[in-house]
Write a protein that holds these residues in place. Structure first.
Motif, PDB file in Angstrom:
ATOM      1  N   UNK A 133      10.471 -10.790  -4.939  1.00 50.75           N
ATOM      2  CA  UNK A 133      10.666  -9.565  -5.944  1.00 50.75           C
ATOM      3  C   UNK A 133      11.382  -8.529  -5.092  1.00 50.75           C
ATOM      4  N   UNK A 134      12.382  -8.043  -5.296  1.00 51.04           N
ATOM      5  CA  UNK A 134      13.030  -7.097  -4.439  1.00 51.04           C
ATOM      6  C   UNK A 134      12.488  -5.632  -4.831  1.00 51.04           C
ATOM      7  N   UNK A 135      12.599  -4.950  -3.733  1.00 48.16           N
ATOM      8  CA  UNK A 135      12.061  -3.354  -3.870  1.00 48.16           C
ATOM      9  C   UNK A 135      12.795  -2.797  -2.833  1.00 48.16           C
ATOM     10  N   UNK A 136      13.677  -1.795  -3.272  1.00 47.55           N
ATOM     11  CA  UNK A 136      14.519  -0.752  -2.155  1.00 47.55           C
ATOM     12  C   UNK A 136      13.809   0.572  -2.297  1.00 47.55           C
ATOM     13  N   UNK A 137      12.729   0.883  -2.895  1.00 46.13           N
ATOM     14  CA  UNK A 137      12.302   1.972  -3.026  1.00 46.13           C
ATOM     15  C   UNK A 137      11.908   2.693  -1.649  1.00 46.13           C
ATOM     16  N   UNK A 138      11.707   1.952  -0.722  1.00 44.73           N
ATOM     17  CA  UNK A 138      11.355   2.831   0.461  1.00 44.73           C
ATOM     18  C   UNK A 138      12.263   2.640   1.618  1.00 44.73           C
ATOM     19  N   UNK A 162       7.462  -2.574   7.441  1.00 41.64           N
ATOM     20  CA  UNK A 162       7.021  -3.143   6.224  1.00 41.64           C
ATOM     21  C   UNK A 162       5.693  -3.497   6.181  1.00 41.64           C
ATOM     22  N   UNK A 163       5.518  -4.379   7.193  1.00 42.71           N
ATOM     23  CA  UNK A 163       3.842  -4.730   7.463  1.00 42.71           C
ATOM     24  C   UNK A 163       2.840  -3.786   7.589  1.00 42.71           C
ATOM     25  N   UNK A 164       3.619  -2.572   7.941  1.00 43.54           N
ATOM     26  CA  UNK A 164       2.474  -1.265   8.314  1.00 43.54           C
ATOM     27  C   UNK A 164       2.639  -0.399   7.150  1.00 43.54           C
ATOM     28  N   UNK A 165       3.491  -0.255   6.204  1.00 42.91           N
ATOM     29  CA  UNK A 165       3.679   0.657   5.299  1.00 42.91           C
ATOM     30  C   UNK A 165       3.654   0.160   3.931  1.00 42.91           C
ATOM     31  N   UNK A 166       3.961  -1.152   3.676  1.00 41.79           N
ATOM     32  CA  UNK A 166       4.050  -1.417   2.183  1.00 41.79           C
ATOM     33  C   UNK A 166       2.944  -1.619   1.522  1.00 41.79           C
ATOM     34  N   UNK A 167       2.901  -1.573   0.040  1.00 41.61           N
ATOM     35  CA  UNK A 167       1.687  -1.806  -0.706  1.00 41.61           C
ATOM     36  C   UNK A 167       2.388  -2.569  -1.824  1.00 41.61           C
ATOM     37  N   UNK A 168       2.002  -3.884  -2.103  1.00 41.38           N
ATOM     38  CA  UNK A 168       2.495  -4.816  -2.992  1.00 41.38           C
ATOM     39  C   UNK A 168       2.398  -4.290  -4.377  1.00 41.38           C
TER      40      UNK A 168
END
Length: 272
Positions: free
Chosen positions: A212-217, A257-263
């Protein structure tokens, strides 16, 4: 208009070389044509300038995505009535690399897509077009279930240590960041679908599962990447241009992304 004289193929090419675009590069371009100012010959001149700078051994790559060929059940901008969904799935002409126009990618990708000798990948949502020495190899083997991953043209550019050029646009347009997204083991997956042209000329609605794509960050990620000094910023025509190693960008973004993302905040895979 504050230009002393029109930009030309020669002046744009000189600006690209000064920025760091070299002969033989594999270059992914994201662009806002209007940001360049007046160019004698318009978009055609820009493509001529890019190809002249890259030379016979270089390759130009652009996204030719087709977000209108997605499942209408997920459309948001605007949504369509539910009774329309089966009609859209059944009646939308199947994706054909040689015929189907891109949408919301800007004017330059459409010129590249239709340029003599251009090659285009076969993904019905996330295709790319390429011109140059490695064009055929870069667009080959684009898997449905790996739209922006290792088996996409993004992965092919990464393996060739290519460059990304943001010409008058920002990191929210930087498609290579999706390759880092595809490398996250926690990235959510969902079913999606598109109409695909069959060898006999008919259209068939095809479904598969992918990230699922997510460009929000992406803008925040890009700001943090630039803070490392890894992007070269300059002018091409009137546009602010950013040039970077795609490999350095993707490696940074994969760790970021590994450090900052929340699925739990992931976006919908089908956005119209």
């Amino acid at each position: 208009m504050d230009q002393a004289r029109p930009h030309t193929v020669q002046s744009i090419s000189a600006d690209l070389r000064a920025l760091g675009v070299d002969a033989g590069d594999v270059l992914i371009l994201h662009s806002s044509n209007r940001s360049l100012g007046f160019v004698a010959g318009g978009i055609e001149a820009l493509v001529h300038a890019l190809l002249a700078t890259l030379g016979a051994d270089g390759t130009l790559v652009v996204p030719t995505h087709t977000p209108h060929n997605t499942d209408p059940a997920g459309w948001q901008h605007p949504p369509v009535p539910e009774p329309w969904w089966p009609v859209i799935r059944e009646q939308t002409p199947g994706f054909d690399p040689s015929r189907t126009p891109s949408r919301w990618m800007g004017a330059v990708p459409e010129v590249v897509r239709t340029w003599p000798g251009a090659r285009r990948s076969t993904h019905p949502q996330f295709s790319f077009a390429a011109l140059g020495a490695d064009a055929a190899e870069i667009v080959a083997g684009h898997r449905l279930d790996d739209g922006l991953g290792e088996h996409s043209p993004l992965g092919a550019v990464y393996r060739r240590d290519g460059k990304v050029l943001l010409l008058g646009c920002g990191y929210d347009s930087n498609t290579s960041l999706h390759l880092a997204e595809w490398r996250q083991p926690s990235s959510p997956r969902a079913a999606t679908g598109s109409s695909v042209r069959q060898p006999d000329g008919t259209s068939h609605w095809t479904t598969w599962v992918d990230i699922v794509t997510d460009e929000s960050d992406f803008v925040r990620l890009g700001d943090d990447f630039e803070a490392t000094g890894a992007a070269t910023i300059g002018r091409v025509g009137n546009a602010t241009a950013r040039l970077m190693s795609q490999r350095a960008l993707v490696d940074f973004a994969t760790t970021w992304m590994a450090a900052h993302r929340h699925t739990e905040g992931a976006a919908s895979p089908d956005r119209n």
